[in-house]
Design an enzyme around this catalytic site. Sequence first.
Site, mmCIF file in Angstrom:
data_model
loop_
_atom_site.group_PDB
_atom_site.id
_atom_site.type_symbol
_atom_site.label_atom_id
_atom_site.label_comp_id
_atom_site.label_asym_id
_atom_site.label_seq_id
_atom_site.Cartn_x
_atom_site.Cartn_y
_atom_site.Cartn_z
ATOM 1 N N ASP A 329 43.593 86.033 72.196
ATOM 2 C CA ASP A 329 43.606 84.578 72.283
ATOM 3 C C ASP A 329 44.748 84.161 73.222
ATOM 4 O O ASP A 329 45.631 84.947 73.559
ATOM 5 C CB ASP A 329 43.777 83.980 70.883
ATOM 6 C CG ASP A 329 43.385 82.517 70.836
ATOM 7 O OD1 ASP A 329 43.112 81.937 71.900
ATOM 8 O OD2 ASP A 329 43.351 81.950 69.726
ATOM 9 N N GLU A 525 44.025 72.407 66.696
ATOM 10 C CA GLU A 525 44.932 73.505 66.347
ATOM 11 C C GLU A 525 46.113 73.005 65.499
ATOM 12 O O GLU A 525 45.969 72.099 64.687
ATOM 13 C CB GLU A 525 45.358 74.257 67.609
ATOM 14 C CG GLU A 525 44.131 74.792 68.365
ATOM 15 C CD GLU A 525 44.452 75.797 69.447
ATOM 16 O OE1 GLU A 525 45.430 76.526 69.368
ATOM 17 O OE2 GLU A 525 43.666 75.859 70.413
#
Length: 608
Positions: A329, A525
């Site tokens: 990621d 997020e």
Amino acid sequence: MKKSAWLRYPLFLLVIVLLGFWLWKIVRGGSDRVSTADSLLEALVEGRPRYLNPDLTPDERARDLVSRMTSEEKIGQLILVDRRALEDENDIAKYGIGALLSGAGSNPEDNTPNGWREMINRYQSVASQTRLGIPLLYGVDAIHGHANIPTATIFPHQIGLGAANDPGLVEQINRAVSAELLATGVNWSFSPSLDVALDNRWGRVYESFGSDVARVVNLAGPAIRGLQGEDPNSVRVISTAKHYLGGGATAWGTSANPSYELDQGDALISESTLRRDHLPPFQEAVRADVWSVMAGLSSWQAEKLSSHHYLLTDVLKNELDFQGFVVSDWHGVYDIPGNDYLNTAAAINAGLDLVMLPYDYKRFTADVRQALDSGRLSYKRLDDAVLRILRAKFALGLFDNSIENTNENNILGSIEHRLLAREAVRKSLVLLKDGNSSLPLSKELKTIAVSGSAADNTGFQSGGWTIEWQGTDGNTIPGATSILAAIKQAVSQNTSVSYNQAGLFAPGYRAEVGIAIVGEKPYAEGFGDDPNPSLSDEDLKAIQNLRRVSDKLVVVVVSGRPLDIKQAARNWDVVIAAWLPGSEGQGVTDVMFGDYNFSGTLPVVWDR
Ligand code: BGC
């Protein structure tokens, strides 16, 4: 005479040697390894290398191609950079870059299907100029549609699909998404999220199918098949199961990011709990032949997933027999504490194949070179990583299709896709309260008053990861229908619909029904990590104001997760959880006005 005959002999020899060298170059493609007898034969007979033969399997083709590559070319295949980080488009060829992405908001200036297609075709054509012409993977987060582009169909976020819990629908949606991606040249989606979101305070709850592992398992396969198609050796777009593993179980306050609390945190759970509650969706993804798995930015028991040998190699690749590639990621490798060079080598050794740098490909190239030269990273591991990435490229058919310049602008946001999204919205709605059986509302009501921050705001109803990483505010999405607009469309001509966001209406005004559409402002997020997700004071005030002028009060909650509304809701007649419905607000009114029944069930615990 005699002298020239003497001269001719070595000249003849030289020609033979050159010819031999040339033939040898063609056959082995300049690799530093000996090519197989098969490719030699084939190249001699057919004049084309095995990897270009579409009749062979992706695995056979990838193996042939790997055998022809120099180590520089192999290193390039491990690189995944955001397009914004390209210093020069020619670097794609210079560094043999294998994959590009548009991280959230990394949209071309001309943010239209055409603009995207032109941009990606340009990158692909640079890649095609390299010695072996290896095409690029181009990835985006199509986590609720190709929502980078304003004209795309914006489907409900996954939490809503978790509420609908309809595998067929999830598959259809993802097939539609794959069509919208392909129409813009994108061949890879960083979806679905298979996180099992156990803490409603987490800013990524809405990206998940919920907290119930069985539900996440149920929807994982359909999501992947929808994107990739039925045949794993011939896929439409590559799907990514993310975020491996345990990101939904992190402890509050453990985030490695100083601005976050839960996101990128540490899952302090036992291995048996990790396996029971978080691994099954990934098992299911492997069963569904997912081509890529993303290692999350979180940790398990203080060790970062980005370089977790046990979880990436022992469990995922060996135990589950995952044949695709593991992608890290965003900046994950460089977020590991310690030395970047050592961490890069360690992460690849741990089982990472493609590295979402996502910026500095020059440093990465030098680091991997050094790791190979020093023996810190083996050529065997490098070859395995490249093989895994190339298999996926062959499965995509990238070597077989020339770049298409079709004009497919009408695929994005097509009527068909919008109807599908609308169906998904109505199936995602959960009726939390209707004590006095106030629903469905009549379309013949005389007066309806509408208020709330999410009533006339397609940005809010779409949530994060829409055009921008943190989403947008306002009716910024052309073709999208706000819930207010949907109410106006649903009711009869004789119904008067009055709207005021704050719930302030003229003195003496009275409505038969007040509809408050309230909720969370978009976030993504860790910016959504919140100790107590609840309604804003502004929305609570708007509801109070609306309550005063309405005989009945319907509250629609537009949010990525359960909100703390227990106290306030006592005073409301109806409460509907609409999650983050996306562009098709009519899905809400379809059910509110009785054309369809409620069928969604809670995908996460909502304390009532
Ligand atoms: C997110 C991933 C996403 C990636 C690429 C990261 O910040 O954690 O879910 O796929 O960015 O945009």
